[in-house]
Design an enzyme around this catalytic site. Structure first.
Site, PDB file in Angstrom:
ATOM      1  N   GLY A 259       0.836  -1.194   0.000  1.00 51.54           N
ATOM      2  CA  GLY A 259       0.000   0.000   0.000  1.00 51.54           C
ATOM      3  C   GLY A 259       0.868   1.239   0.000  1.00 51.54           C
TER       4      GLY A 259
ATOM      5  N   GLN B   3       2.930   9.899   1.447  1.00 55.90           N
ATOM      6  CA  GLN B   3       4.197   9.167   1.393  1.00 55.90           C
ATOM      7  C   GLN B   3       5.021   9.531   0.162  1.00 55.90           C
ATOM      8  OE1 GLN B   3       2.215   5.190   2.282  1.00 55.90           O
ATOM      9  NE2 GLN B   3       4.236   4.975   3.242  1.00 55.90           N
TER      10      GLN B   3
ATOM     11  N   CYS C 143       6.255  -0.229   7.367  1.00 55.05           N
ATOM     12  CA  CYS C 143       5.813   0.898   6.547  1.00 55.05           C
ATOM     13  C   CYS C 143       6.972   1.353   5.676  1.00 55.05           C
ATOM     14  CB  CYS C 143       5.343   2.036   7.452  1.00 55.05           C
ATOM     15  SG  CYS C 143       4.730   3.482   6.567  1.00 55.05           S
ATOM     16  N   LEU C 144       6.668   1.667   4.423  1.00 59.64           N
ATOM     17  CA  LEU C 144       7.705   2.151   3.515  1.00 59.64           C
ATOM     18  C   LEU C 144       8.300   3.476   3.991  1.00 59.64           C
ATOM     19  CD1 LEU C 144       5.988   1.270   0.116  1.00 59.64           C
ATOM     20  CD2 LEU C 144       7.790  -0.005   1.313  1.00 59.64           C
TER      21      LEU C 144
ATOM     22  N   HIS D 126      -2.635   7.180   7.136  1.00 61.99           N
ATOM     23  CA  HIS D 126      -1.685   8.129   6.529  1.00 61.99           C
ATOM     24  C   HIS D 126      -2.379   9.419   6.096  1.00 61.99           C
ATOM     25  CE1 HIS D 126       2.239   6.220   6.283  1.00 61.99           C
ATOM     26  NE2 HIS D 126       1.704   5.090   5.841  1.00 61.99           N
TER      27      HIS D 126
END
Length: 164
Positions: free
Chosen positions: A46, A51, A91-92, A137
């Site tokens: 996702g 982000q 999480c990226l 987010h």
């Protein structure tokens, strides 16, 4: 399409509330394509607008497996939550760490797709977890804000495995 830079924890944009998408434009279509390319390149499931530095209420999800994929969620709203699950999340935007997070087992979400057509979707398990993670987010919340206990530093785990 292009790979965009993924913003990392500490970048103030990750802590801001996102604005609704009012109309589908060529730029928004390009953003969606770039978000999928960026997510796949980073081996994520996702990715949300902030982000990649865009404060728009948009995220993409592809958990693979049994779920039809991929999904675009524009101006999403979780309208039902039930049950409880606790599991490991990463999480990226917080690379190299994982933590245990408790979330709803089941969600019902209303959103717009890439054609700005409204849809509702019900999700369970990992898919529900991914939707909740990405929706957070859009409100400036990271999974690390919800971790039960301590974060696990994955680099230390790999170091310990190499020593054995």
């Amino acid at each position: 399409m292009a790979i965009r830079e993924i913003r990392k924890e500490g970048d103030p944009i990750l802590r801001k509330e996102c604005k609704p998408v009012k109309e589908m434009t060529d730029r928004t279509r390009e953003l969606i394509g770039d978000m999928f390319d960026t997510m796949y390149e980073a081996e994520g499931v996702g990715l949300a607008g902030p982000q990649v530095g865009i404060l728009k209420r948009i995220f993409v999800v592809d958990v693979g497996g049994e779920e039809p994929a991929p999904f675009v969620f524009i101006n999403p709203e979780i309208i039902e939550m039930s049950g409880e699950q606790t599991g490991s999340e990463g999480c990226l935007s917080v690379p190299g760490y994982q933590g245990e997070v408790t979330r709803a087992e089941h969600v019902k979400i209303r959103a717009l797709d890439e054609n700005m057509e409204e849809f509702e979707l019900e999700a369970d398990g990992f898919f529900a977890r991914a939707i909740q993670h990405e929706e957070d987010h859009l409100h400036g919340t990271l999974y690390i804000d919800k971790v039960n206990g301590e974060l696990t530093d994955l680099s230390k785990m790999y170091d310990e495995e190499e020593e054995e």
